[in-house]
Write a protein that holds these residues in place. Sequence first.
Motif, PDB file in Angstrom:
ATOM      1  N   MET A 101       0.835  -1.187   0.000  1.00  0.00           N
ATOM      2  CA  MET A 101       0.000   0.000   0.000  1.00  0.00           C
ATOM      3  C   MET A 101       0.878   1.248   0.000  1.00  0.00           C
ATOM      4  O   MET A 101       1.754   1.404   0.857  1.00  0.00           O
ATOM      5  CB  MET A 101      -0.917  -0.001   1.225  1.00  0.00           C
ATOM      6  N   LEU A 102       0.628   2.152  -0.963  1.00  0.00           N
ATOM      7  CA  LEU A 102       1.367   3.399  -1.120  1.00  0.00           C
ATOM      8  C   LEU A 102       0.388   4.558  -1.040  1.00  0.00           C
ATOM      9  O   LEU A 102      -0.754   4.447  -1.486  1.00  0.00           O
ATOM     10  CB  LEU A 102       2.082   3.423  -2.473  1.00  0.00           C
ATOM     11  N   HIS A 103       0.840   5.668  -0.501  1.00  0.00           N
ATOM     12  CA  HIS A 103      -0.080   6.800  -0.394  1.00  0.00           C
ATOM     13  C   HIS A 103       0.678   8.116  -0.517  1.00  0.00           C
ATOM     14  O   HIS A 103       1.906   8.175  -0.425  1.00  0.00           O
ATOM     15  CB  HIS A 103      -0.826   6.772   0.943  1.00  0.00           C
ATOM     16  N   GLY A 104      -0.088   9.176  -0.729  1.00  0.00           N
ATOM     17  CA  GLY A 104       0.479  10.514  -0.808  1.00  0.00           C
ATOM     18  C   GLY A 104      -0.592  11.507  -1.184  1.00  0.00           C
ATOM     19  O   GLY A 104      -1.793  11.211  -1.153  1.00  0.00           O
ATOM     20  N   SER A 105      -0.146  12.694  -1.576  1.00  0.00           N
ATOM     21  CA  SER A 105      -1.080  13.734  -1.989  1.00  0.00           C
ATOM     22  C   SER A 105      -1.847  13.293  -3.226  1.00  0.00           C
ATOM     23  O   SER A 105      -1.317  12.603  -4.107  1.00  0.00           O
ATOM     24  CB  SER A 105      -0.314  15.027  -2.289  1.00  0.00           C
ATOM     25  N   ALA A 106      -3.086  13.704  -3.312  1.00  0.00           N
ATOM     26  CA  ALA A 106      -3.897  13.397  -4.491  1.00  0.00           C
ATOM     27  C   ALA A 106      -3.290  13.995  -5.752  1.00  0.00           C
ATOM     28  O   ALA A 106      -3.583  13.546  -6.861  1.00  0.00           O
ATOM     29  CB  ALA A 106      -5.321  13.921  -4.291  1.00  0.00           C
ATOM     30  N   ALA A 107      -2.424  14.994  -5.587  1.00  0.00           N
ATOM     31  CA  ALA A 107      -1.775  15.637  -6.729  1.00  0.00           C
ATOM     32  C   ALA A 107      -0.447  14.984  -7.092  1.00  0.00           C
ATOM     33  O   ALA A 107       0.221  15.433  -8.032  1.00  0.00           O
ATOM     34  CB  ALA A 107      -1.554  17.116  -6.432  1.00  0.00           C
ATOM     35  N   SER A 108      -0.052  13.939  -6.391  1.00  0.00           N
ATOM     36  CA  SER A 108       1.232  13.285  -6.649  1.00  0.00           C
ATOM     37  C   SER A 108       1.315  12.755  -8.075  1.00  0.00           C
ATOM     38  O   SER A 108       0.424  12.046  -8.541  1.00  0.00           O
ATOM     39  CB  SER A 108       1.435  12.123  -5.666  1.00  0.00           C
ATOM     40  N   PRO A 183      -8.327  10.368  10.077  1.00  0.00           N
ATOM     41  CA  PRO A 183      -8.399  11.401   9.039  1.00  0.00           C
ATOM     42  C   PRO A 183      -9.811  11.956   8.890  1.00  0.00           C
ATOM     43  O   PRO A 183     -10.799  11.212   8.957  1.00  0.00           O
ATOM     44  CB  PRO A 183      -7.964  10.664   7.768  1.00  0.00           C
ATOM     45  N   SER A 184      -9.892  13.266   8.700  1.00  0.00           N
ATOM     46  CA  SER A 184     -11.192  13.891   8.425  1.00  0.00           C
ATOM     47  C   SER A 184     -11.581  13.604   6.974  1.00  0.00           C
ATOM     48  O   SER A 184     -10.779  13.123   6.170  1.00  0.00           O
ATOM     49  CB  SER A 184     -11.099  15.399   8.645  1.00  0.00           C
ATOM     50  N   ALA A 185     -12.813  13.921   6.633  1.00  0.00           N
ATOM     51  CA  ALA A 185     -13.271  13.717   5.257  1.00  0.00           C
ATOM     52  C   ALA A 185     -12.434  14.538   4.279  1.00  0.00           C
ATOM     53  O   ALA A 185     -12.100  14.082   3.175  1.00  0.00           O
ATOM     54  CB  ALA A 185     -14.750  14.085   5.135  1.00  0.00           C
ATOM     55  N   LYS A 186     -12.062  15.753   4.684  1.00  0.00           N
ATOM     56  CA  LYS A 186     -11.237  16.612   3.830  1.00  0.00           C
ATOM     57  C   LYS A 186      -9.846  16.013   3.646  1.00  0.00           C
ATOM     58  O   LYS A 186      -9.307  16.003   2.525  1.00  0.00           O
ATOM     59  CB  LYS A 186     -11.149  18.010   4.443  1.00  0.00           C
ATOM     60  N   GLU A 187      -9.252  15.512   4.729  1.00  0.00           N
ATOM     61  CA  GLU A 187      -7.923  14.902   4.648  1.00  0.00           C
ATOM     62  C   GLU A 187      -7.950  13.643   3.791  1.00  0.00           C
ATOM     63  O   GLU A 187      -7.026  13.375   3.013  1.00  0.00           O
ATOM     64  CB  GLU A 187      -7.408  14.577   6.050  1.00  0.00           C
ATOM     65  N   LEU A 188      -9.023  12.890   3.920  1.00  0.00           N
ATOM     66  CA  LEU A 188      -9.150  11.658   3.144  1.00  0.00           C
ATOM     67  C   LEU A 188      -9.260  11.977   1.651  1.00  0.00           C
ATOM     68  O   LEU A 188      -8.660  11.295   0.808  1.00  0.00           O
ATOM     69  CB  LEU A 188     -10.377  10.876   3.614  1.00  0.00           C
ATOM     70  N   ALA A 190      -8.003  14.468   0.147  1.00  0.00           N
ATOM     71  CA  ALA A 190      -6.731  15.010  -0.338  1.00  0.00           C
ATOM     72  C   ALA A 190      -5.637  13.949  -0.427  1.00  0.00           C
ATOM     73  O   ALA A 190      -4.511  14.260  -0.817  1.00  0.00           O
ATOM     74  CB  ALA A 190      -6.272  16.139   0.580  1.00  0.00           C
ATOM     75  N   THR A 191      -5.966  12.711  -0.082  1.00  0.00           N
ATOM     76  CA  THR A 191      -4.988  11.624  -0.054  1.00  0.00           C
ATOM     77  C   THR A 191      -5.344  10.566  -1.091  1.00  0.00           C
ATOM     78  O   THR A 191      -6.496  10.133  -1.175  1.00  0.00           O
ATOM     79  CB  THR A 191      -4.941  10.970   1.340  1.00  0.00           C
ATOM     80  N   ARG A 192      -4.355  10.185  -1.880  1.00  0.00           N
ATOM     81  CA  ARG A 192      -4.552   9.097  -2.858  1.00  0.00           C
ATOM     82  C   ARG A 192      -3.828   7.862  -2.356  1.00  0.00           C
ATOM     83  O   ARG A 192      -2.693   7.939  -1.869  1.00  0.00           O
ATOM     84  CB  ARG A 192      -4.040   9.514  -4.228  1.00  0.00           C
ATOM     85  N   VAL A 193      -4.473   6.719  -2.483  1.00  0.00           N
ATOM     86  CA  VAL A 193      -3.915   5.445  -2.018  1.00  0.00           C
ATOM     87  C   VAL A 193      -3.879   4.461  -3.174  1.00  0.00           C
ATOM     88  O   VAL A 193      -4.881   4.284  -3.880  1.00  0.00           O
ATOM     89  CB  VAL A 193      -4.745   4.863  -0.851  1.00  0.00           C
ATOM     90  N   LEU A 194      -2.732   3.827  -3.371  1.00  0.00           N
ATOM     91  CA  LEU A 194      -2.592   2.770  -4.367  1.00  0.00           C
ATOM     92  C   LEU A 194      -2.262   1.454  -3.678  1.00  0.00           C
ATOM     93  O   LEU A 194      -1.561   1.435  -2.659  1.00  0.00           O
ATOM     94  CB  LEU A 194      -1.474   3.095  -5.363  1.00  0.00           C
ATOM     95  N   ALA A 195      -2.763   0.377  -4.255  1.00  0.00           N
ATOM     96  CA  ALA A 195      -2.443  -0.968  -3.785  1.00  0.00           C
ATOM     97  C   ALA A 195      -1.720  -1.701  -4.907  1.00  0.00           C
ATOM     98  O   ALA A 195      -2.301  -1.938  -5.970  1.00  0.00           O
ATOM     99  CB  ALA A 195      -3.711  -1.716  -3.383  1.00  0.00           C
TER     100      ALA A 195
END
Length: 255
Positions: A101-108, A183-188, A190-195
Amino acid sequence: MIRFTGSLQMRPAAAREASGEAKAEANAEGKIDANAEAKIERFAPASPRSKVRRKPQRASYDPEVVFAILDAGLVAHVGFVHDGHPFVIPMVYVRKDRELMLHGSAASRMLEVGAGGAPLSACVTIIDGLVYGHSAMHHSMNYRSVVVLGHAREVVAEPEKRAFLAALVERSSPGRSRLVRPPSAKELAATRVLALPIEEASAKIRTGGPLLDAEDLAVPVWTGQLPIALRAMSHIPSPGEAPRFEPPARPRGVD
């Protein structure tokens, strides 16, 4: 590398013919045993591109070995191609079952490329020591490493996304995800998660001392190993909080 979604392949006889060299070097490095030899014989690469070619006797395609190394690491270097140029980005990760599982900014950029279906590679390396030989050529490192190849899926379902982020916090300190604000709804958003599926994954491991060539034994230098391990220092609390709360538990595998 071994593909976990199908039946395990047996290593072909032609591959076993290389075991003589493997055993010779393994014995020189003091790292061969019956169980390890049995596992080398049992598992085979999933594809030609995933086969370890340099020092194949150090390879393992055993999922237990692959998972153990991934669970001990903290940083993955993720490779991808963007606009015709290769990039490698260090990232925090966590393994959940048979996915990385990898994650970061939605703009990554990397996460955008991965979410679009482009192939990715992820490498995790743990340095276990320096090796000193009689010759320059026989200086080396002891290490454990894993390379994962594949195509990632984007995690969009909120419960799965939250479960991953909680697992990431747990990796830094077991039990902590139950203590902190989720995480709040806003934080969630703003975060992109890849599997990234661990379908093609190879481990490569070196242990033991240097190779000793007879013609080098007269060289008057010390030879052997300098073990290296990841060690945590003392916790440094935020100002004003030291007396109020217990410090977090240390991550698994970190002294």
